[in-house]
Design a protein around this motif. Structure first.
Motif, PDB file in Angstrom:
ATOM      1  N   PRO A  24     -60.015 -83.587  22.335  1.00 14.44           N
ATOM      2  CA  PRO A  24     -59.019 -83.366  21.003  1.00 14.44           C
ATOM      3  C   PRO A  24     -58.277 -83.649  20.341  1.00 14.44           C
ATOM      4  N   LEU A  25     -57.901 -82.970  19.212  1.00 11.54           N
ATOM      5  CA  LEU A  25     -57.071 -83.339  18.501  1.00 11.54           C
ATOM      6  C   LEU A  25     -55.515 -82.867  18.005  1.00 11.54           C
ATOM      7  N   ALA A  26     -55.210 -82.312  19.318  1.00 13.57           N
ATOM      8  CA  ALA A  26     -54.388 -81.397  19.707  1.00 13.57           C
ATOM      9  C   ALA A  26     -54.385 -80.524  20.920  1.00 13.57           C
ATOM     10  N   GLY A  27     -52.816 -80.463  21.516  1.00 10.49           N
ATOM     11  CA  GLY A  27     -52.047 -80.133  22.704  1.00 10.49           C
ATOM     12  C   GLY A  27     -52.699 -81.196  24.023  1.00 10.49           C
ATOM     13  N   ASP A  28     -52.009 -80.675  24.645  1.00 13.10           N
ATOM     14  CA  ASP A  28     -51.939 -81.345  26.313  1.00 13.10           C
ATOM     15  C   ASP A  28     -52.986 -82.176  26.808  1.00 13.10           C
ATOM     16  N   VAL A  29     -53.147 -83.220  27.321  1.00 10.26           N
ATOM     17  CA  VAL A  29     -54.084 -83.319  28.289  1.00 10.26           C
ATOM     18  C   VAL A  29     -53.504 -82.160  29.584  1.00 10.26           C
ATOM     19  N   VAL A  30     -54.783 -81.800  30.663  1.00 10.50           N
ATOM     20  CA  VAL A  30     -54.416 -80.906  31.949  1.00 10.50           C
ATOM     21  C   VAL A  30     -54.967 -81.413  32.307  1.00 10.50           C
ATOM     22  N   ALA A  31     -54.604 -81.640  33.988  1.00 12.36           N
ATOM     23  CA  ALA A  31     -55.752 -82.110  34.974  1.00 12.36           C
ATOM     24  C   ALA A  31     -55.371 -81.139  36.051  1.00 12.36           C
ATOM     25  N   ALA A  32     -56.278 -80.752  36.824  1.00 10.44           N
ATOM     26  CA  ALA A  32     -56.094 -80.171  38.107  1.00 10.44           C
ATOM     27  C   ALA A  32     -56.426 -80.888  39.366  1.00 10.44           C
ATOM     28  N   ALA A  33     -55.712 -80.958  40.279  1.00  5.21           N
ATOM     29  CA  ALA A  33     -55.737 -81.032  41.425  1.00  5.21           C
ATOM     30  C   ALA A  33     -56.598 -79.723  42.729  1.00  5.21           C
ATOM     31  N   VAL A  34     -57.673 -80.006  43.374  1.00  2.00           N
ATOM     32  CA  VAL A  34     -57.911 -78.771  44.913  1.00  2.00           C
ATOM     33  C   VAL A  34     -58.423 -79.615  45.986  1.00  2.00           C
ATOM     34  N   ILE A  35     -57.864 -79.352  46.856  1.00  2.00           N
ATOM     35  CA  ILE A  35     -57.679 -79.548  47.939  1.00  2.00           C
ATOM     36  C   ILE A  35     -58.710 -78.162  48.449  1.00  2.00           C
ATOM     37  N   VAL A  61     -60.411 -68.551  39.975  1.00  5.72           N
ATOM     38  CA  VAL A  61     -60.254 -66.813  40.343  1.00  5.72           C
ATOM     39  C   VAL A  61     -59.977 -67.138  41.875  1.00  5.72           C
ATOM     40  N   GLN A  62     -61.047 -67.916  42.388  1.00  8.35           N
ATOM     41  CA  GLN A  62     -61.579 -67.490  43.609  1.00  8.35           C
ATOM     42  C   GLN A  62     -62.107 -69.048  44.076  1.00  8.35           C
ATOM     43  N   ILE A  63     -61.202 -69.989  43.875  1.00  9.73           N
ATOM     44  CA  ILE A  63     -60.845 -71.315  43.688  1.00  9.73           C
ATOM     45  C   ILE A  63     -59.551 -70.859  44.433  1.00  9.73           C
ATOM     46  N   ARG A  64     -58.536 -70.178  43.479  1.00 11.43           N
ATOM     47  CA  ARG A  64     -57.215 -70.303  43.678  1.00 11.43           C
ATOM     48  C   ARG A  64     -56.621 -69.525  44.627  1.00 11.43           C
ATOM     49  N   GLU A  65     -57.393 -68.106  45.136  1.00 12.27           N
ATOM     50  CA  GLU A  65     -57.314 -67.714  46.399  1.00 12.27           C
ATOM     51  C   GLU A  65     -57.540 -68.736  47.387  1.00 12.27           C
ATOM     52  N   GLN A  66     -59.155 -69.414  47.296  1.00 13.81           N
ATOM     53  CA  GLN A  66     -59.546 -69.498  48.811  1.00 13.81           C
ATOM     54  C   GLN A  66     -59.329 -70.771  49.138  1.00 13.81           C
ATOM     55  N   ALA A  67     -58.723 -71.709  48.134  1.00 16.44           N
ATOM     56  CA  ALA A  67     -58.405 -73.279  48.181  1.00 16.44           C
ATOM     57  C   ALA A  67     -57.244 -73.281  49.407  1.00 16.44           C
ATOM     58  N   VAL A  68     -57.179 -74.705  50.366  1.00 15.45           N
ATOM     59  CA  VAL A  68     -56.339 -75.106  50.877  1.00 15.45           C
ATOM     60  C   VAL A  68     -54.720 -75.685  49.945  1.00 15.45           C
ATOM     61  N   PRO A 102     -50.358 -78.570  50.561  1.00 15.79           N
ATOM     62  CA  PRO A 102     -49.718 -80.217  51.095  1.00 15.79           C
ATOM     63  C   PRO A 102     -50.465 -81.053  50.592  1.00 15.79           C
ATOM     64  N   GLN A 103     -49.739 -82.879  50.950  1.00 14.51           N
ATOM     65  CA  GLN A 103     -50.475 -83.878  49.871  1.00 14.51           C
ATOM     66  C   GLN A 103     -51.541 -84.047  51.081  1.00 14.51           C
ATOM     67  N   PRO A 104     -52.532 -84.560  50.317  1.00 17.73           N
ATOM     68  CA  PRO A 104     -53.757 -85.195  50.993  1.00 17.73           C
ATOM     69  C   PRO A 104     -54.397 -86.307  51.499  1.00 17.73           C
ATOM     70  N   VAL A 105     -55.416 -86.433  51.913  1.00 16.92           N
ATOM     71  CA  VAL A 105     -55.547 -87.649  52.930  1.00 16.92           C
ATOM     72  C   VAL A 105     -56.036 -88.612  52.301  1.00 16.92           C
ATOM     73  N   GLY A 106     -56.928 -88.551  51.191  1.00 16.45           N
ATOM     74  CA  GLY A 106     -57.423 -89.054  50.346  1.00 16.45           C
ATOM     75  C   GLY A 106     -58.028 -88.295  49.127  1.00 16.45           C
ATOM     76  N   VAL A 107     -58.219 -89.353  48.410  1.00 18.68           N
ATOM     77  CA  VAL A 107     -58.728 -88.516  46.660  1.00 18.68           C
ATOM     78  C   VAL A 107     -59.875 -88.782  45.824  1.00 18.68           C
ATOM     79  N   LEU A 108     -60.541 -88.237  45.615  1.00 18.67           N
ATOM     80  CA  LEU A 108     -61.883 -88.124  45.019  1.00 18.67           C
ATOM     81  C   LEU A 108     -61.772 -87.549  43.212  1.00 18.67           C
ATOM     82  N   VAL A 109     -61.891 -88.618  42.879  1.00 20.84           N
ATOM     83  CA  VAL A 109     -61.280 -88.919  41.271  1.00 20.84           C
ATOM     84  C   VAL A 109     -63.000 -88.941  40.247  1.00 20.84           C
TER      85      VAL A 109
END
Length: 202
Positions: A24-35, A61-68, A102-109
């Motif tokens: 995009p030409l405007a706005g922030d770059v947004v990232a999410a991390a999930v366990i 909504v499901q991810i936010r409710e069910q994720a660690v 908690p912090q992750p034991v590893g990350v997949l990017v």
């Protein structure tokens, strides 16, 4: 979904991370991390771009409710202009992962580049459509950024941010020519930079 070699995405405590908003030409770059919680899986995860907006909202909504754990990170328009959008994207992903508790034991990017950090990590090309935990991150990032661009549409009416989400559509480019550059436009991007006075082009 097929597991990549190396870090096993089914290992408890492994995070997925993805970003949205490089083009995009405007706005922030947004990232999410999930366990994700292996004992409480979320069905139907896939690349956020292949889901309808309504389906993304339901899954978010499901991810936010069910994720660690889950977290959002970002890089601002000013950081995008000073660093370049690739480095800003990597920074946003790093911030998202660092915010996990908690912090992750590893990350997949998702993609082919890793942020600079100390986590055991693996880049997975096409990971947002092949690895559930990355798909979950892509959905959260997309839903978050879309909501923010809808808010920017209210703050800066006339540009059409709610419809094109900052991408360089014909509508957006026409609005830029008519209204000029807003405070949330990325001045380092050519379609915006070319509309600035010579003294402000950097």
């Amino acid at each position: 979904m097929t597991a990549p070699p190396g870090i096993n995405p089914d290992t408890p405590g492994v995070a997925g991370v993805d970003e949205v908003g490089r083009g995009p030409l405007a706005g922030d770059v947004v990232a999410a991390a999930v366990i994700l919680d292996p004992a409480n899986p979320v069905a139907g995860l896939r690349d956020s771009k292949k889901l309808s907006a309504k389906r993304r909202e339901i899954l978010a909504v499901q991810i936010r409710e069910q994720a660690v754990a889950w977290a959002i990170g970002r890089a601002s328009v000013a950081e995008i202009d000073s660093l370049n959008v690739l480095q800003a994207s990597l920074l946003a992903m790093r911030r998202a992962v660092e915010a996990l508790q908690p912090q992750p034991v590893g990350v997949l990017v998702d993609g082919n580049r890793l942020p600079v950090w100390s986590y055991p990590a693996q880049a997975v090309i096409g990971g947002d459509d092949s690895v559930a935990v990355i798909a979950a991150a892509s959905i959260l990032a997309k839903v978050q950024r879309d909501a923010e661009l809808t808010d920017l549409d209210r703050r800066y009416p006339g540009y059409g941010f709610a419809s094109h989400k900052g991408y360089p559509t014909a509508q957006h480019l026409q609005a830029l020519r008519q209204l000029g550059v807003s405070p949330v436009h990325r001045r380092s991007f050519a379609p915006v930079k070319n509309l600035l006075p010579e003294t402000h082009r950097g």
